[in-house]
Design an enzyme around this catalytic site. Structure first.
Site, short mmCIF file in Angstrom:
data_model
loop_
_atom_site.label_atom_id
_atom_site.label_comp_id
_atom_site.label_asym_id
_atom_site.label_seq_id
_atom_site.Cartn_x
_atom_site.Cartn_y
_atom_site.Cartn_z
NE ARG A 1 47.50 36.60 46.23
CZ ARG A 1 48.73 36.32 46.69
NH1 ARG A 1 49.69 37.23 46.59
NH2 ARG A 1 48.99 35.16 47.23
CG HIS A 2 42.34 35.26 47.57
ND1 HIS A 2 43.15 35.01 48.66
CD2 HIS A 2 42.76 34.40 46.61
CE1 HIS A 2 44.00 34.05 48.39
NE2 HIS A 2 43.80 33.65 47.13
CD GLU B 1 46.34 30.49 41.76
OE1 GLU B 1 46.42 30.70 40.52
OE2 GLU B 1 46.85 31.24 42.61
CD GLU C 1 42.46 22.82 38.91
OE1 GLU C 1 42.92 22.14 39.85
OE2 GLU C 1 41.28 23.22 38.87
#
Length: 229
Positions: A15-16, A101, A103
């Site tokens: 995950r960022h 991600e 929408e």
């Protein structure tokens, strides 16, 4: 005791790092929010501990990376792998909308409480509260639409990992994306519908691991623990 699944290919979910909207809890889909200073530090810390020769994520063992097009995911890739590693991976990564991600449509930038309040005002959810896994997003994606694009990636992964279940070739995969979509990916990996209750958490900058049981591509599984030795 020998590891009966040693050598089995793995899929790493990254995950960022933190963004300003991560901190506030706002739903962040297409909005291109950069990492905070702390978010960059989170990823750098994970990289120092987990990425490199002899570590859990060994760049030499990676056959493919799937990266979300959003800036926060692409920056996470840059922080996760040093220049030498990136040079070795430059022909192995794919920036794809299939791992973007969820929408969120009308719900972009909102908090869960705001979404539920707004839906109630519009006469929705009279029997239970809104649940993204069941209800999807107004003017955004349904769970079925999310599943369809994630299943495309899973099909690709299993096609090239399947022949090498005993480590005959190094075919680890890395996905760098977002909180909701990576949890959705984990559900689809083990064949669950997105509406199936399976509470999961994945912190910003953190790494999750998926693999297979019994060296069998038809037995996908969560890898709950890794031997650091």
């Amino acid at each position: 005791m020998p590891d009966k699944d040693a050598g089995t290919p793995r899929v790493f979910l990254v995950r960022h790092g933190e963004t300003e909207w991560t901190i506030s809890g706002r739903y962040t889909g297409r909005s291109d929010i950069p990492l905070t200073t702390n978010g960059e530090a989170q990823v750098s810390s994970s990289a120092a501990k987990l990425v490199g020769a002899g570590k859990i994520i060994n760049p030499a063992r990676i056959a493919q990376l799937f990266i979300s097009p959003r800036t926060r995911a692409r920056r996470t890739y840059e922080l996760l792998f040093d220049e030498a590693a990136q040079k070795g991976l430059e022909t192995k990564y794919e920036i794809t909308e299939d791992i973007r991600e969820w929408e969120y449509g009308t719900y972009e930038g909102l908090l869960t409480a705001q979404i539920r309040s707004g839906r109630k005002e519009r006469g929705l959810d009279t029997e239970r509260s809104w649940n993204i896994w069941l209800d999807g997003c107004e003017n955004g994606e349904t769970a079925a639409e999310v599943s369809e694009r994630l299943d495309r990636i899973i099909k690709k992964i299993r096609k090239f990992q399947g022949p090498y279940m005993y480590g005959e070739k190094e075919v680890d995969v890395v996905l760098i994306a977002h909180g909701h979509i990576l949890r959705a990916f984990a559900k689809r990996w083990i064949g669950f519908e997105l509406g199936t209750a399976l509470p999961m958490m994945l912190e910003p900058g953190a790494v999750g691991v998926l693999s297979y049981e019994h060296h069998n591509v038809d037995e996908p599984a969560f890898l709950l623990g890794l031997n650091m030795g």
